[in-house]
Write an enzyme that holds these catalytic residues in place. Structure first.
Site, PDB file in Angstrom:
ATOM      1  N   TYR A  97     -52.713  17.965  11.415  1.00  0.00           N
ATOM      2  CA  TYR A  97     -51.258  17.830  11.452  1.00  0.00           C
ATOM      3  C   TYR A  97     -50.662  18.985  12.260  1.00  0.00           C
ATOM      4  CZ  TYR A  97     -46.581  16.816   9.606  1.00  0.00           C
ATOM      5  OH  TYR A  97     -45.253  16.481   9.493  1.00  0.00           O
TER       6      TYR A  97
ATOM      7  N   ASN B 269     -48.753  21.407  11.759  1.00  0.00           N
ATOM      8  CA  ASN B 269     -48.636  22.749  11.190  1.00  0.00           C
ATOM      9  C   ASN B 269     -49.987  23.412  10.933  1.00  0.00           C
ATOM     10  OD1 ASN B 269     -49.534  21.359   8.935  1.00  0.00           O
ATOM     11  ND2 ASN B 269     -47.720  21.747   7.689  1.00  0.00           N
ATOM     12  N   LYS B 270     -51.078  22.762  11.322  1.00  0.00           N
ATOM     13  CA  LYS B 270     -52.407  23.334  11.122  1.00  0.00           C
ATOM     14  C   LYS B 270     -52.811  24.217  12.305  1.00  0.00           C
ATOM     15  CE  LYS B 270     -52.935  21.154   7.207  1.00  0.00           C
ATOM     16  NZ  LYS B 270     -51.723  20.346   7.137  1.00  0.00           N
ATOM     17  N   HIS B 271     -53.857  25.029  12.100  1.00  0.00           N
ATOM     18  CA  HIS B 271     -54.310  25.922  13.164  1.00  0.00           C
ATOM     19  C   HIS B 271     -54.784  25.147  14.384  1.00  0.00           C
ATOM     20  CE1 HIS B 271     -55.225  29.192   9.955  1.00  0.00           C
ATOM     21  NE2 HIS B 271     -53.966  29.148  10.278  1.00  0.00           N
TER      22      HIS B 271
END
Length: 373
Positions: free
Chosen positions: A181, A183-185
């Site tokens: 997603y 907002n992930k790294h």
């Protein structure tokens, strides 16, 4: 508000555009394209697994993992109540029974002492969910599950690049899942991946994500699967992101340390642990928990910060308090005080990789003003 700082903004200034243009120029935009297999191979290698199966998102990765392990009616699966609903939903949809444990108040991860207490003759699996920046102590969990033959699904959705006792998160248990997603790294916009060392489970997941087509007779189906496929376009972005994971991890830890410095002395808050005996915080997000003496809850804190242009997000709402599960008759009369407190008094500050030093200082200044006033 033109100077609003969002809770997350991804960083897409590597080879993302180059690889997307390659997809368009070659016409390979579907799940049949070469970037999908490249991402599967490279990501699995990065976390120390033999096989990777790219899917449409992190939630369906959990659905496929539960199905691949043949978890169903009569089976119990232990998981934390403090997690995203995707974890419990995968278990419930399979017809299995979710069994909840509370959280640790300092790491915010599942309380492993309660895991052992909740094991019964029907326990088939434990879903270990790493929360916000610190992992579950997987060695301690496996010491509980392995002698009993209990399967482990490691939900490492937030742990790209994190380690537990120097072993990559995503390398533990029977299967591990990640989310991509925004907002992930590592992001692919929407997307996820399942990783495992078990060739049979890998083949099962590949079949389940692709409608259970039979190789020898494509449109004759022995069972029902899903279309959980990832497109080549998504995988192209993921490959570019993976190339920079080490840089992203360094950046996240710098951001976490900077918030720590700027929020020194602010009363009424619990900040994230910097480290445990098994891991250094990766600061997927920078969470705060309001002390009981603060005369308002996280929802009000978020409202006050938003009024000054700072985007924040609340912590997870516990599974045992979810209306959908209560209507199903699940978790009746159950209480998990740590998770309940985290849900009501926890929230996180802007934590995206594109956050600048100037923005971090402004977030910290506004946060200090809101909490001190």
């Amino acid at each position: 508000m033109s100077n609003f700082i969002p809770v997350n903004e991804p960083l897409l200034d590597g080879n993302e555009k180059k690889y997307l243009c390659e997809c368009i120029d070659t016409g390979w935009i579907s799940s049949e394209g070469p970037f999908v297999q490249r991402l599967e191979k490279e990501f699995a290698a990065r976390v120390g697994r033999r096989f990777g199966i790219a899917v449409a998102n992190g939630s369906v990765a959990l659905d496929a993992a539960v199905a691949a392990l043949d978890l169903g009616p009569g089976d119990e699966v232990i998981l934390p109540t403090f997690t995203i609903i995707s974890c419990a939903a995968a278990i419930v949809r399979a017809g299995a029974t979710p069994v909840l444990v509370d959280s640790e108040s300092d790491t915010w991860n599942m309380d492993l002492s309660q895991v052992e207490q909740k094991i019964t003759s029907r326990t088939r699996a434990v879903m270990a969910v790493h929360i916000f920046g610190l992992p579950v102590d997987m060695d301690a969990l496996l010491a509980i599950t392995q002698p009993r033959g209990i399967k482990v699904i490691e939900d490492a959705a937030q742990m790209h690049g994190q380690t537990c006792r120097d072993q990559p998160c995503g390398s533990f248990g029977d299967m591990s899942t990640f989310s991509f997603y925004p907002n992930k790294h590592i992001t692919t916009g929407e997307g996820g991946i399942i990783v495992t060392d078990d060739e049979g489970l890998a083949e099962r997941c590949r079949s389940l994500r692709n409608l259970c087509f039979k190789p020898e007779k494509r449109f004759v189906h022995e069972e029902l699967g899903w279309n959980f496929r990832m497109s080549n376009l998504q995988a192209a972005v993921g490959c570019a992101q993976l190339e920079r994971l080490d840089t992203f991890i360094t950046r996240k830890r710098q951001m976490g340390c900077r918030y720590d410095e700027l929020l020194v002395g602010v009363p009424g808050i619990q900040k994230p642990l910097v480290r445990t005996a098994w891991a250094e915080n990766i600061y997927w997000v920078y969470g705060l928990v309001l002390d009981d003496g603060v005369p308002y809850d996280a929802e009000e804190a978020i409202r006050r910060l938003a009024a000054q242009g700072i985007g924040c997000r609340p912590f997870f709402w516990p599974m045992h308090e979810q209306p959908v599960f209560r209507r199903m008759g699940l978790f009746t009369g159950e209480s998990y005080p740590v998770a309940e407190r985290l849900a009501r008094r926890g929230f996180y500050l802007p934590s995206g990789l594109a956050l600048t030093e100037t923005q971090i200082r402004r977030v910290a200044d506004v946060t200090r003003g809101v909490l001190v006033s």
